[in-house]
Write a protein that holds these residues in place. Sequence first.
Motif, mmCIF file in Angstrom:
data_model
loop_
_atom_site.group_PDB
_atom_site.id
_atom_site.type_symbol
_atom_site.label_atom_id
_atom_site.label_comp_id
_atom_site.label_asym_id
_atom_site.label_seq_id
_atom_site.Cartn_x
_atom_site.Cartn_y
_atom_site.Cartn_z
ATOM 1 N N LEU A 22 0.823 -1.207 0.000
ATOM 2 C CA LEU A 22 0.000 0.000 0.000
ATOM 3 C C LEU A 22 0.861 1.262 0.000
ATOM 4 O O LEU A 22 0.452 2.288 0.502
ATOM 5 N N PRO A 24 2.222 4.539 -1.214
ATOM 6 C CA PRO A 24 1.593 5.517 -2.089
ATOM 7 C C PRO A 24 2.509 5.915 -3.222
ATOM 8 O O PRO A 24 3.732 5.869 -3.053
ATOM 9 N N LYS A 206 7.664 -1.484 13.563
ATOM 10 C CA LYS A 206 6.637 -1.496 12.517
ATOM 11 C C LYS A 206 6.780 -0.283 11.606
ATOM 12 O O LYS A 206 6.803 -0.405 10.376
ATOM 13 N N PHE A 207 6.884 0.905 12.209
ATOM 14 C CA PHE A 207 6.961 2.136 11.402
ATOM 15 C C PHE A 207 8.209 2.117 10.529
ATOM 16 O O PHE A 207 8.152 2.399 9.336
ATOM 17 N N ILE A 210 7.958 -0.412 7.557
ATOM 18 C CA ILE A 210 7.040 -0.085 6.465
ATOM 19 C C ILE A 210 7.508 1.144 5.694
ATOM 20 O O ILE A 210 7.471 1.181 4.468
ATOM 21 N N PHE A 211 8.008 2.158 6.419
ATOM 22 C CA PHE A 211 8.456 3.352 5.711
ATOM 23 C C PHE A 211 9.774 3.131 4.978
ATOM 24 O O PHE A 211 10.130 3.904 4.097
ATOM 25 N N SER B 72 -2.078 9.317 1.211
ATOM 26 C CA SER B 72 -0.992 8.334 1.190
ATOM 27 C C SER B 72 -0.383 8.172 2.574
ATOM 28 O O SER B 72 -0.165 7.061 3.037
ATOM 29 N N VAL B 80 0.003 1.007 9.768
ATOM 30 C CA VAL B 80 1.037 0.634 10.744
ATOM 31 C C VAL B 80 0.448 0.591 12.146
ATOM 32 O O VAL B 80 0.737 -0.320 12.926
#
Lengths: 253, 265
Positions: A22, A24, A206-207, A210-211, B72, B80
């Motif tokens: 997901l 963007p 987690k952050f 994902i980032f 986004s 998250v």
Amino acid sequence: MFSRYAKLILILSLHLILLSLLAPPPAYAMHIMEGFLPLGWAALWFILVLPFWGWGVKSLKAKVSGQPGLKLLLGFAGAFTFVLSALKLPSVTGSCSHPTGVGLGAILFGPAAMSVLGAIVLLFQALLLAHGGLTTLGANTFSMAVVGPLTSYGIYKFLKKTKVPLSFNVFLASALGDLATYVVTSLQLALAFPAPDTGIWGSFAKFISIFAVTQVPLAISEGLLTVVVFNYLFAYNKEELKELAVLQEKGGA
Amino acid sequence: MSVLEQYAYSNRLRYVHPAEKIFFVLATLIFLLATSQIKIYIFVLVVVSVLLIGVAGIPVAFYLRLLLLPLSFLITSGAVIALTVTATPDLLLSISLGRFTLGVTREGLLVAAKACLKALASVACLYFLALTTPIVDGTAVLRRLRVPGLVLDLLTLTYRFSSVLLDTAIKMYISQSSRLGYSSLPRSFRSLGYLISNLFLKSYEQAKMLNITLSSRGYQGEFRVLEHPFHLSKRNLILIGLWLILLGALAWPGGGGKLVVRIGY
């Protein structure tokens, strides 16, 4: 022919990975958006960033007094950083991203100037590009205009004393500056939203993971770009760089 | 000039005193951050949107597109927060990854939804300021608030120069790409490198030229500009007061939504 297909497949699969996560399409540097931080944390980051603003304003004031021309130069430095963040980086992964200008700004103008100029740029990004926010300005300034530039500048100055080639130095300084920004932002988000069972560090993991999908390629491309820019600057604009060194703490860019 | 700015100069609230608008936005924002009630978020989002569309005259389609802009960030961060990794599989929806399970819990979803709604309502407030108040008016208010003069000058200069530089950058980009400067990845890096280093040189030259121009007109390091005279309107101040009281009243009986500053959530 084969390599073209391999490249195509690689790009397609990367696209799929991005979509599945997901991620963007427009990946700016990580600005925390308006209203995402609770009041306590928003206030805390403002308080933490205040001494750096004080330091920046004080050092700029000392330089500008008696040299009115420098003020104009600083204004252009701010505008330059703002425009830099509006440009599009060549895409490696297919998602479009924008440079942060953290590393380039820190090396050219010094970390003290960046703490003030960065805050101004972040304010304009919020008001003119609808990116970032007013209540999160403290947190974003802390990550993008304080920690990032300090990291870049520190690495640049340190490696300059060693035998590391300049282009590798510039690459490391700007890429690691970007990464530091992204780590701090992840930490800010994790502190505000700790995971119910694994706590702050679980949330941080987690952050950050994902980032990483958008931020690690961004850091690498920005590092490469900064090297290219620096090579041209050193080849053609040495005089200007020397004059600009006045803006910095000890001089000598 | 960014699109947001075009509206900032041409909307119907342009000549309302900027201090009123800034106060309205900041007070609402702080209120939003301090409460934890979903109904307040929705209420603020609706009222501010209606104000922007109905009173300031921002086109609906444009405004809706603006609201989708931070989507986004919302989707990624929301996901998250909602996702949990645990060793005890007690989740609404989950995938097991060896020893751990990745999934969503009811609480996680609720926290994420709350954070996203809150952010959306706050973004509407930010848009209210961005779409009704030009930067130039805002700096006049900051001057009253005793922000250091140097910072204000830098703010004004950066603002003025950035439109000049942005224009230059766009022109360079167009001419480079019309000469196939961005046809491959390595070439793009090289072209963008040229663009940025030239932009740097251009800004440097412009700053020098401006210094000469200003010095020959008696510039001593201070900018004196005429400001547009605005008048505080009693009616608006009363309306803002009533709005804050209404918000407070809405938050009060619900319980759990008192104005408490809590670290964490």
